[in-house]
Every structure is written in structure tokens, then in C-alpha cells.
Design a protein around this motif. Structure first.
Motif, PDB file in Angstrom:
ATOM      1  N   GLY A 191       0.896  -1.175  -0.024  1.00  0.00           N
ATOM      2  CA  GLY A 191       0.077  -0.015   0.115  1.00  0.00           C
ATOM      3  C   GLY A 191       0.823   1.191  -0.119  1.00  0.00           C
ATOM      4  O   GLY A 191       0.698   2.252  -0.617  1.00  0.00           O
ATOM      5  N   LEU A 192       2.073   1.444   0.596  1.00  0.00           N
ATOM      6  CA  LEU A 192       2.801   2.271   0.844  1.00  0.00           C
ATOM      7  C   LEU A 192       3.359   2.641  -0.654  1.00  0.00           C
ATOM      8  O   LEU A 192       3.442   3.701  -1.000  1.00  0.00           O
ATOM      9  CB  LEU A 192       3.917   2.203   1.816  1.00  0.00           C
ATOM     10  CG  LEU A 192       5.007   3.326   1.882  1.00  0.00           C
ATOM     11  CD1 LEU A 192       4.443   4.772   2.339  1.00  0.00           C
ATOM     12  CD2 LEU A 192       6.175   2.766   2.913  1.00  0.00           C
ATOM     13  N   LEU A 238       2.542   1.731  -3.456  1.00  0.00           N
ATOM     14  CA  LEU A 238       1.312   1.995  -4.489  1.00  0.00           C
ATOM     15  C   LEU A 238       0.973   3.979  -4.063  1.00  0.00           C
ATOM     16  O   LEU A 238       0.761   4.143  -4.981  1.00  0.00           O
ATOM     17  CB  LEU A 238       0.153   1.268  -4.399  1.00  0.00           C
ATOM     18  CG  LEU A 238       0.325  -0.088  -4.878  1.00  0.00           C
ATOM     19  CD1 LEU A 238      -0.775  -1.173  -4.701  1.00  0.00           C
ATOM     20  CD2 LEU A 238       0.881  -0.257  -6.293  1.00  0.00           C
ATOM     21  N   ALA A 239       0.817   3.817  -2.773  1.00  0.00           N
ATOM     22  CA  ALA A 239       0.661   5.468  -2.560  1.00  0.00           C
ATOM     23  C   ALA A 239       1.652   6.355  -2.990  1.00  0.00           C
ATOM     24  O   ALA A 239       1.326   7.573  -3.500  1.00  0.00           O
ATOM     25  CB  ALA A 239       0.459   5.558  -0.812  1.00  0.00           C
ATOM     26  N   LEU A 240       2.885   6.068  -2.859  1.00  0.00           N
ATOM     27  CA  LEU A 240       3.954   6.903  -3.323  1.00  0.00           C
ATOM     28  C   LEU A 240       3.893   7.005  -4.726  1.00  0.00           C
ATOM     29  O   LEU A 240       4.146   7.958  -5.337  1.00  0.00           O
ATOM     30  CB  LEU A 240       5.322   6.113  -2.848  1.00  0.00           C
ATOM     31  CG  LEU A 240       5.669   6.254  -1.461  1.00  0.00           C
ATOM     32  CD1 LEU A 240       6.958   5.365  -1.277  1.00  0.00           C
ATOM     33  CD2 LEU A 240       5.788   7.649  -1.060  1.00  0.00           C
ATOM     34  N   ALA A 300       1.106   6.987  -6.553  1.00  0.00           N
ATOM     35  CA  ALA A 300       0.225   7.821  -7.052  1.00  0.00           C
ATOM     36  C   ALA A 300       0.433   9.373  -6.609  1.00  0.00           C
ATOM     37  O   ALA A 300       0.064  10.171  -7.493  1.00  0.00           O
ATOM     38  CB  ALA A 300      -1.228   7.666  -6.035  1.00  0.00           C
ATOM     39  N   ALA A 301       1.305   9.396  -5.600  1.00  0.00           N
ATOM     40  CA  ALA A 301       1.809  10.924  -5.240  1.00  0.00           C
ATOM     41  C   ALA A 301       2.629  11.207  -6.399  1.00  0.00           C
ATOM     42  O   ALA A 301       2.589  12.364  -6.956  1.00  0.00           O
ATOM     43  CB  ALA A 301       2.448  10.729  -3.976  1.00  0.00           C
ATOM     44  N   THR A 305       6.567  -3.612  -6.743  1.00  0.00           N
ATOM     45  CA  THR A 305       5.854  -4.096  -5.408  1.00  0.00           C
ATOM     46  C   THR A 305       5.976  -5.461  -5.142  1.00  0.00           C
ATOM     47  O   THR A 305       6.060  -5.929  -3.967  1.00  0.00           O
ATOM     48  CB  THR A 305       4.271  -3.589  -5.433  1.00  0.00           C
ATOM     49  OG1 THR A 305       4.459  -2.070  -5.632  1.00  0.00           O
ATOM     50  CG2 THR A 305       3.518  -4.061  -4.186  1.00  0.00           C
TER      51      THR A 305
END
Length: 280
Positions: free
Chosen positions: A34-35, A37-39, A41-42, A99
Motif C-alpha cells: 500500500g505504501l 502504491l501510495a507513493l 499515486a503521489a 511491489t
């Protein structure tokens, strides 16, 4: 007997790839995925903010020669801005792709996979793509010069890029790199100890994995440079192709189909360069 940190419930195919089945992921591994993928997205959002309108098109999408106003930006500043944007773009496009590798490495190392270790792995991977930006900048500048020669000239150069990218899909080197990029178990197993021993060791392993992925994807990145290096649409298209190549059950067939499409499009543009504006 299983390796410490491995997932005994993972199926044979998943174990061959060094990627445990999501059904066997621990809570920490889900958090890691999740981290990342969040990075990513950012990084996509930041790329959109940094994107320069004049670089959203390329020689395959009707790039216009840059006017005299471009000289207001001194070359070192332009170069630095390009590299910054390039690294952010690579984070956006490649973090989802690594990932599974990161989850597999974390599963193998277990408690030894500290936050610093995983960060060093990611940094090593992105460093390879950051280094590729040095060549990418030179290619973009060459494309800008080509655009000054007129639409038909630029279109035919773009067609050559498509032909090279399509032809590369059929080469043994492409298949060799793709196998290692899709199935990093050997890399994970061989370098588990140096990864756990030091952050430099982890960084080195990240560089190795990034090298395999660069060998696999450089031709598609050349197509992105020719289509529009800061175009979110073309970034998404190339990222989707890379993801498909790394996840579908029959990558050889997928690669050949993609190669045939690129070659066919390249031949079409060589014959009819006037089609280029319609691709924007």
C-alpha cells in the motif's frame, strides 16, 4: 524445510517467481504494498504538476519546434528540471511494477527487512532509471532538433523509433531481461544476505533488479520520449503495457503481439508520415 520468512502456503508458480500469493501476505506486507502504491499515486500527481505543456507532445504526436523563448531557460536549469521530472515519472510508472519484488524480498528476509533496507532497495532501483534519464535528455533534445526539419522528417524518425522498439520485442536479450524482471526469485535468494547485511548491499541489489527492468523496457521508454515525455496519457499507456508484460501468463506471446503492432505502425508512418498529427 522452508526458508525463514517464506510463505509455505504459496503455490509452486508463485514460489518460482519469488512472489507470494496475496492470500498469504502478512499485514506488514500489505502495508508495504500500500505504501509503494501510495507513493506511486503521489508521483503521478506531482508529474502532472511539473509537466510542461511544450513537452506533452513528441515527434510521434506533432511536436512543434521550440521558439526563441526556449533560450530563456539556461541549459543547466533545463537539464536539472528534466532529470527531476524524469525521476518522479519513473517513480510513478515503476513503483507498482516492483511491489511484488519488494513483498517477496520482505517475506524472505522476515524481521531483517528493516525500513532502511527496503528504502535502499527502492532507491537502488530508481537510481538506475534516474541514470537512464541522462540519455533520455539527450534523446529528447535530438527529437527537438529533428522537429525543426519539418513534420515528414520528424514522423519518419518517429517511425524508426517504433520499428526499433517493435523489433527489440523479438530479441533474445528482451526475453532474457523480461524473465528476470518477472521472476526475481534467483536475485532475491542469491543476494538475501548482502541485502540484510547493509543498506549499501540492499542498494546494490536494487540496482541489479533495476538493470534487468531497464533492459526489458528501454525501447518502450524510447517510444514514450517520441510520443511525449510529459504526457500523462502516454505515460499511462506505456505503464500499462509494461504492467501487462510483467503479469500476463504468456509474456512471449504478448511481446510478439506488441512487437508486431509497433512494427506495423512504424511501417505505416514511414509510408504515410502525414498521419502523425492524428495521433496527438
Amino acid at each position: 524445510m522452508t526458508t525463514a520468512g517464506a510463505h509455505p502456503r504459496a503455490g509452486p508458480r508463485q514460489q518460482e517467481r519469488g512472489i507470494p500469493s496475496p492470500r498469504t501476505w502478512t499485514r506488514l506486507e500489505f502495508l508495504l504494498a500500500g505504501l509503494l502504491l501510495a507513493l506511486a499515486a503521489a508521483a503521478w500527481l506531482l508529474t502532472g504538476a511539473l509537466a510542461m505543456p511544450e513537452m506533452s507532445s513528441g515527434i510521434l504526436t506533432g511536436m512543434q519546434p521550440m521558439g526563441d523563448g526556449a533560450g530563456a531557460v539556461v541549459p543547466p536549469a533545463a537539464f536539472g528540471f528534466f532529470l527531476l521530472t524524469w525521476v518522479v515519472m519513473m517513480a510513478a510508472m515503476m513503483l507498482p511494477a516492483i511491489t511484488p519484488f519488494m513483498v517477496g524480498m520482505r517475506g524472505l528476509l522476515g524481521a531483517r527487512a528493516t525500513t532502511g533496507t527496503l528504502a535502499a532497495l527502492t532507491a537502488g532501483y530508481l537510481a538506475v532509471w534516474g541514470g537512464a534519464g541522462l540519455l533520455g535528455y539527450a534523446v529528447v533534445r535530438a527529437f527537438e532538433t529533428t522537429a525543426m526539419g519539418g513534420g515528414p522528417v520528424a514522423a519518419r524518425v518517429g517511425a524508426v523509433v517504433l520499428l526499433v522498439a517493435g523489433g527489440y520485442q523479438f530479441t533474445p536479450l528482451k526475453r532474457w531481461c523480461l524473465v528476470r524482471c518477472r521472476s526475481p526469485l534467483a536475485l532475491v535468494m542469491r543476494y538475501a544476505e548482502p541485502t540484510a547485511d547493509s543498506r549499501f548491499g540492499a542498494f546494490t541489489v536494487g540496482v541489479r533488479h533495476g538493470g534487468y527492468c531497464l533492459g526489458c523496457c528501454w525501447a518502450l521508454m524510447a517510444v514514450l520520449l517520441a510520443a511525449g515525455v510529459m504526457s500523462l496519457l502516454w505515460m499511462a499507456a506505456v505503464a500499462a503495457v509494461i504492467t501487462v508484460e510483467k503479469t500476463v501468463p504468456r509474456p512471449e506471446l504478448t511481446g510478439r503481439v506488441l512487437g508486431a503492432l509497433l512494427v506495423g505502425l512504424g511501417v505505416t508512418l514511414l509510408v504515410s508520415p502525414g498521419l502523425v498529427p492524428t495521433m496527438a
